[in-house]
Every structure is written in structure tokens, then in C-alpha cells.
Design a protein around this motif. Sequence first.
Motif, mmCIF file in Angstrom:
data_model
loop_
_atom_site.group_PDB
_atom_site.id
_atom_site.type_symbol
_atom_site.label_atom_id
_atom_site.label_comp_id
_atom_site.label_asym_id
_atom_site.label_seq_id
_atom_site.Cartn_x
_atom_site.Cartn_y
_atom_site.Cartn_z
ATOM 1 N N GLU A 250 0.808 -1.216 0.000
ATOM 2 C CA GLU A 250 0.000 0.000 0.000
ATOM 3 C C GLU A 250 0.845 1.272 0.000
ATOM 4 O O GLU A 250 0.291 2.373 0.015
ATOM 5 C CB GLU A 250 -0.915 0.014 1.224
ATOM 6 C CG GLU A 250 -1.953 -1.103 1.238
ATOM 7 C CD GLU A 250 -2.904 -0.958 2.406
ATOM 8 O OE1 GLU A 250 -2.547 -0.284 3.400
ATOM 9 O OE2 GLU A 250 -4.018 -1.499 2.327
ATOM 10 N N GLY A 251 2.159 1.117 -0.032
ATOM 11 C CA GLY A 251 3.031 2.275 0.088
ATOM 12 C C GLY A 251 2.771 3.373 -0.927
ATOM 13 O O GLY A 251 2.622 4.543 -0.568
ATOM 14 N N ALA A 255 1.257 7.133 -0.144
ATOM 15 C CA ALA A 255 2.017 8.339 -0.469
ATOM 16 C C ALA A 255 1.176 9.279 -1.329
ATOM 17 O O ALA A 255 1.192 10.505 -1.145
ATOM 18 C CB ALA A 255 3.311 7.966 -1.195
ATOM 19 N N GLU A 256 0.427 8.705 -2.264
ATOM 20 C CA GLU A 256 -0.453 9.514 -3.099
ATOM 21 C C GLU A 256 -1.571 10.132 -2.269
ATOM 22 O O GLU A 256 -1.957 11.285 -2.480
ATOM 23 C CB GLU A 256 -1.034 8.654 -4.231
ATOM 24 C CG GLU A 256 0.013 8.226 -5.250
ATOM 25 C CD GLU A 256 -0.530 7.216 -6.258
ATOM 26 O OE1 GLU A 256 -1.663 6.714 -6.048
ATOM 27 O OE2 GLU A 256 0.173 6.940 -7.263
ATOM 28 N N ASN A 257 -2.079 9.375 -1.313
ATOM 29 C CA ASN A 257 -3.142 9.890 -0.452
ATOM 30 C C ASN A 257 -2.650 11.047 0.412
ATOM 31 O O ASN A 257 -3.398 11.978 0.708
ATOM 32 C CB ASN A 257 -3.681 8.770 0.446
ATOM 33 C CG ASN A 257 -4.872 9.206 1.267
ATOM 34 O OD1 ASN A 257 -5.811 9.808 0.754
ATOM 35 N ND2 ASN A 257 -4.856 8.907 2.555
ATOM 36 N N THR A 295 3.751 2.229 8.890
ATOM 37 C CA THR A 295 3.197 1.095 8.136
ATOM 38 C C THR A 295 3.475 1.203 6.646
ATOM 39 O O THR A 295 3.369 0.209 5.928
ATOM 40 C CB THR A 295 1.678 0.997 8.346
ATOM 41 O OG1 THR A 295 1.060 2.228 7.926
ATOM 42 C CG2 THR A 295 1.352 0.718 9.800
ATOM 43 N N TRP A 296 3.850 2.417 6.176
ATOM 44 C CA TRP A 296 4.127 2.534 4.742
ATOM 45 C C TRP A 296 5.350 3.387 4.420
ATOM 46 O O TRP A 296 5.784 3.428 3.271
ATOM 47 C CB TRP A 296 2.913 3.104 4.001
ATOM 48 C CG TRP A 296 2.532 4.526 4.358
ATOM 49 C CD1 TRP A 296 1.655 4.912 5.321
ATOM 50 C CD2 TRP A 296 3.016 5.721 3.746
ATOM 51 N NE1 TRP A 296 1.553 6.284 5.356
ATOM 52 C CE2 TRP A 296 2.375 6.803 4.391
ATOM 53 C CE3 TRP A 296 3.916 5.994 2.711
ATOM 54 C CZ2 TRP A 296 2.607 8.135 4.051
ATOM 55 C CZ3 TRP A 296 4.151 7.325 2.360
ATOM 56 C CH2 TRP A 296 3.494 8.376 3.035
ATOM 57 N N ASP A 297 5.940 4.025 5.423
ATOM 58 C CA ASP A 297 7.103 4.890 5.210
ATOM 59 C C ASP A 297 8.309 4.344 5.960
ATOM 60 O O ASP A 297 8.261 4.147 7.175
ATOM 61 C CB ASP A 297 6.795 6.310 5.690
ATOM 62 C CG ASP A 297 8.038 7.159 5.803
ATOM 63 O OD1 ASP A 297 8.802 7.224 4.817
ATOM 64 O OD2 ASP A 297 8.263 7.750 6.886
ATOM 65 N N LEU A 298 9.397 4.110 5.248
ATOM 66 C CA LEU A 298 10.582 3.507 5.850
ATOM 67 C C LEU A 298 11.323 4.448 6.798
ATOM 68 O O LEU A 298 12.024 3.991 7.703
ATOM 69 C CB LEU A 298 11.534 3.014 4.759
ATOM 70 C CG LEU A 298 11.111 1.716 4.060
ATOM 71 C CD1 LEU A 298 12.045 1.405 2.896
ATOM 72 C CD2 LEU A 298 11.100 0.554 5.060
ATOM 73 N N CYS A 318 10.183 0.739 -2.891
ATOM 74 C CA CYS A 318 9.779 1.645 -3.965
ATOM 75 C C CYS A 318 10.870 1.651 -5.031
ATOM 76 O O CYS A 318 12.005 1.212 -4.794
ATOM 77 C CB CYS A 318 9.567 3.057 -3.417
ATOM 78 S SG CYS A 318 11.038 3.807 -2.696
ATOM 79 N N ASP A 319 10.546 2.154 -6.202
ATOM 80 C CA ASP A 319 11.494 2.167 -7.322
ATOM 81 C C ASP A 319 12.759 2.938 -6.979
ATOM 82 O O ASP A 319 13.864 2.559 -7.394
ATOM 83 C CB ASP A 319 10.833 2.777 -8.563
ATOM 84 C CG ASP A 319 9.725 1.903 -9.120
ATOM 85 O OD1 ASP A 319 9.721 0.687 -8.817
ATOM 86 O OD2 ASP A 319 8.863 2.427 -9.847
ATOM 87 N N GLU A 320 12.619 3.991 -6.190
ATOM 88 C CA GLU A 320 13.764 4.816 -5.823
ATOM 89 C C GLU A 320 14.805 4.011 -5.048
ATOM 90 O O GLU A 320 16.006 4.112 -5.308
ATOM 91 C CB GLU A 320 13.284 6.004 -4.983
ATOM 92 C CG GLU A 320 14.335 7.068 -4.748
ATOM 93 C CD GLU A 320 13.778 8.275 -4.023
ATOM 94 O OE1 GLU A 320 14.401 9.338 -4.065
ATOM 95 O OE2 GLU A 320 12.706 8.142 -3.390
ATOM 96 N N LEU A 321 14.337 3.177 -4.122
ATOM 97 C CA LEU A 321 15.271 2.364 -3.332
ATOM 98 C C LEU A 321 15.829 1.196 -4.117
ATOM 99 O O LEU A 321 16.967 0.768 -3.900
ATOM 100 C CB LEU A 321 14.583 1.855 -2.067
ATOM 101 C CG LEU A 321 14.723 2.689 -0.797
ATOM 102 C CD1 LEU A 321 14.102 1.974 0.384
ATOM 103 C CD2 LEU A 321 16.193 2.996 -0.500
#
Length: 398
Positions: A250-251, A255-257, A295-298, A318-321
Motif C-alpha cells: 500500500e506504500g 504516499a499519493e493519499n 506502516t508505509w514509510d521507511l 519503492c522504485d527509488e530504493l
Amino acid sequence: MSRSFRFAALAGFVALALGAAPPLSAADVPKPADAAKPAEGKPIDIVICLDVSGSMNGLIDSAKIQLWNVVNELARIKPTPQLRVGLYAYGATKYEAKKGWVHKEVDLTEDLDEVYKALNALTTGGGDEYVARAAKTAIDEQKWSTEKGALKIVFVCGNEPANQDKEVPLDDVAALAKKSGIVVNTIYCKYGHDQEIPAWAAFSESCGGRHVNIDQNKAALQVVVKTEFDGQIIKLGEDLNKTYVAYGKEGKAKAENQVVQDKNAAAAPGVAGGAPAAAIDRSVTKAGGLYRNATWDLVDRMKEKDFDITKIKDEDLCDELKKIKPEERLAFLKKKAEERADLQKKIADLSAQRQKKIDEELTKKPKNDAEKALDEAFKSVIRDQAKAKGFEVAPEKK
């Protein structure tokens, strides 16, 4: 019912939740050190039940304005509590009749963005307002904290007779609330039927809670003082989003929310010419210790004990990591954490300067009847409940 009337109702909720009606002074703005630390205090669980029958749009609008202000006031409790918020709507015919037209919008959660998302999705519709059913449903359905000393509160906001529900007696709900260690507070929106008030007041009292009514003729949507710091605070709040590193299924959606709720706060109703209060308060919340998204942010997850980035599966990154070498990922997160702390400090500093300016402006204006009425009605309500649970509450303003 008038829009100012509905605002007063939510203002009542704010005062109940915080135990003080006056605005924060500059000295009360959360310090940067508080913002950087994860919550470590006792739990506070709050479930809000909003009457959405008929023309209750003003009540919903007020919730959109006031939610972040409520959270910022709760952040003054030391040590920083573990806050969760839940939301119910009741009294609309679109909900199930067999459930007493009560609908769960959000379970108790620390994800404040989800609560705000639900608030912004609420709509009104005619129906019967079952106060007892709303309170009972919240008590029964939610997974309330079991930790000793936790503060557990239900707010029921609305009007019409409190005893409309013929299936669920108010006395039974009061007994259930006390047995469960849950305090039920009521906010009654006056609309010319004062004979309804005693039942609302008696219900909250029998639940160990407190009652507030608002006179629509003495309450108005007040203009928030504009300052030169407003835009900067909102912009820094938006910049904070860039320090979040999403993970898990759900990350990305979360983030979009986050961005969507920034926009919703910016679009929240307000008096023409006033400061964008909800957007400013939301930015301050995001810089504080009660805005937690582990729960969704490292970066938030990294604050937890025994965090190990190598245990996060690649498919959950995420793609960045994913583009970063495994041995460099922790350093990347730490840099993001430093960037976030810097932005949080800037927001806290600007918030203090903004509040000082507001304090100076407010001292030039004598309180009107509406403000006096709010002061008299709201002072010390939940403050006493928090103190009884051992929370350290800031001194009450006189």
C-alpha cells in the motif's frame, strides 16, 4: 441548519478533546525535538460519531477545518501519546436500517490521512439519529487499547432527541461504556428545541463523560488571522512529502493519499479573507510526533526497535530504493530522516513566530459573546479526564 451553527458543534469537539478553548500561545507550539521523536506516551483512542442527517454539511465542513488543530493540541500532552482516531457517521438513510443507520467510516488508526480522507468523503442525507446506537456500535466494534491507563473516548455530535432509538436504551449503553472503561462525551447542536438537551446531558453524565451545547446565535465561523508565515508553513509541509520513502503493497497509494489530503486541507471551508487554517494546521501536524506512518514509510519505520532494512523484501521497496545498492540503502534513509528533521524544525520555528503574531493581534480585539460562550462551555472538560488517567496536561489558560 446554519453553517455557523455546525462550526460551533465541531468547535465543541475540539474543546472537549483538548480541554481548552483559547488558541495556542507561541510558547505552546510543539518544539522540534518533540517532532523528531516517535510517540512514547500512553494511548489515547478517540472515536468521533458525526450526525450526517439532513442539512449537516456544516458539521462535516467543521471537521475538515478542525481535525488537524485537534491533533496539534493533543501533541502538547507529555510524553507524546500514542494517538488513534476512528470515525463513524450516523443518521443518513443510505446506511443500513438494521444497524440503526450507523456506518463505520474508519477503524481506530494512527493513519490520520485515512481519517481525513473519510471526512472529505462524507455526505448528508435525511434519516433518524440514533445516539445510543452510534455510541454502542463504536464501543462494540472497535479494538480499543487494553493498555493500563489508556484514555478511551467517544464523541457523539448532533441533535434531535437522544432517545429516538427504541431498541437500544441509553442506560444500557452507559453501563456498557463504564464497564469498558470508555468515556462518552456529547455535543448537542442547539436549534430551538432546548427540551432535547437534558437527555443528551444525562446520557454523557451517566457514561462518565461531559456534555456541551452550542447556541447557534452566539457562535460564528471566526476569521483566522493571516500572517506572513502562512504560505511558508504550507510549502514546507508539502516539502515534507519528499522525505517519505514508501514501501509495501500500500506504500504507493498511501504516499499519493498524503498529497491528496494536503489538497483537501487547502480546500477546506473557511471565511473569505481568513488564513487557510486547515492547511496550516495540517503542516504543523505533519511536523509533529503524532503524525506517524511506519506502516508505509521507511523513515518512520526506521525509528522502531530492531529495524533492519535488509529484511525488507526487494519487491516491497519503492522504485527509488530499488535503484540503490543494498549496502547504501540505510544511508539513504538516514539522509531522508535528516532532511525531514530539518523541515520539521523550520515548520516549528515558523509556527511559533506565526502564533506570536496571532497572539498580538488577538489582544487588540476584545472577546465577543461567541468567544466568551465557548470559553465558559469548554474549559477543563477533557482536561480533567486526561489528568485522571495520569496524562501530563499543559496548564489551563485563564
